[in-house]
Design a protein around this motif. Sequence first.
Motif, short mmCIF file in Angstrom:
data_model
loop_
_atom_site.label_atom_id
_atom_site.label_comp_id
_atom_site.label_asym_id
_atom_site.label_seq_id
_atom_site.Cartn_x
_atom_site.Cartn_y
_atom_site.Cartn_z
N LEU A 24 0.83 -1.20 0.00
CA LEU A 24 0.00 0.00 0.00
C LEU A 24 0.87 1.26 0.00
O LEU A 24 0.58 2.23 -0.71
N MET A 25 1.96 1.24 0.76
CA MET A 25 2.86 2.39 0.80
C MET A 25 3.57 2.56 -0.56
O MET A 25 3.68 3.67 -1.07
N ILE A 26 4.01 1.46 -1.15
CA ILE A 26 4.72 1.54 -2.44
C ILE A 26 3.81 2.04 -3.56
O ILE A 26 4.17 2.94 -4.32
N PHE A 27 2.62 1.44 -3.66
CA PHE A 27 1.76 1.74 -4.80
C PHE A 27 0.85 2.95 -4.61
O PHE A 27 0.43 3.57 -5.58
N ASN A 28 0.52 3.28 -3.36
CA ASN A 28 -0.40 4.39 -3.12
C ASN A 28 0.19 5.49 -2.25
O ASN A 28 -0.43 6.54 -2.07
N GLY A 29 1.34 5.23 -1.64
CA GLY A 29 1.93 6.23 -0.75
C GLY A 29 1.10 6.47 0.49
O GLY A 29 1.12 7.55 1.07
N ARG A 30 0.35 5.46 0.91
CA ARG A 30 -0.57 5.58 2.05
C ARG A 30 -0.20 4.64 3.17
O ARG A 30 0.36 3.57 2.96
N ILE A 31 -0.58 5.03 4.38
CA ILE A 31 -0.38 4.22 5.57
C ILE A 31 -1.56 3.26 5.70
O ILE A 31 -2.72 3.65 5.52
N ALA A 32 -1.28 2.02 6.07
CA ALA A 32 -2.33 1.00 6.20
C ALA A 32 -2.96 1.01 7.58
O ALA A 32 -3.04 -0.01 8.24
N GLY A 33 -3.43 2.16 8.02
CA GLY A 33 -4.17 2.26 9.27
C GLY A 33 -5.65 2.09 8.97
O GLY A 33 -6.22 2.83 8.16
N MET A 34 -6.27 1.11 9.58
CA MET A 34 -7.67 0.81 9.26
C MET A 34 -8.60 1.99 9.54
O MET A 34 -9.54 2.23 8.79
N THR A 35 -8.34 2.74 10.59
CA THR A 35 -9.20 3.87 10.91
C THR A 35 -9.16 4.91 9.80
O THR A 35 -10.19 5.42 9.37
#
Length: 141
Positions: A24-35
């Motif tokens: 998720l960080m590599i492809f979207n630059g996002r943190i995988a925090g469920m909230t």
Amino acid sequence: METEFTPWMSLSGGILIGLSAILLMIFNGRIAGMTGIVSGIIPPVSTDWTWRVAFLAGAVLAPLVFLASGGAIPFAVPVSLPLLALGGLIVGIGVYFGAGCTSGHGVCGMARLSPRSIAATVTFMIFTGLTVYVVRHIAGI
């Protein structure tokens, strides 16, 4: 209530969680925090809602595939529904004031060596241990 020691299943699950966070960080630059992921699909809906829905669908479908393939997920809740709801409310308050959940801080934030995430993870781990001790040994639930 006793829990079973499952090192290989736990290791496999941890690897899959870490891999999903990395991808998720590599492809979207996002943190995988469920909230944070869930908050982007609750109105007002975020413009990048598609990956959020896909991520959450995977989190729901993976256990269903495991169960359909003959796996078992033993689950027992030794408290009443009102206590369970109270616990959920307290966790929700902690997520709000802690600016993130266990997956965001514990998995992603600590991997990035974020001081805020390390402090948050240490705090919720201490209070988790205290809660388990109080519930099991003092309250006897």
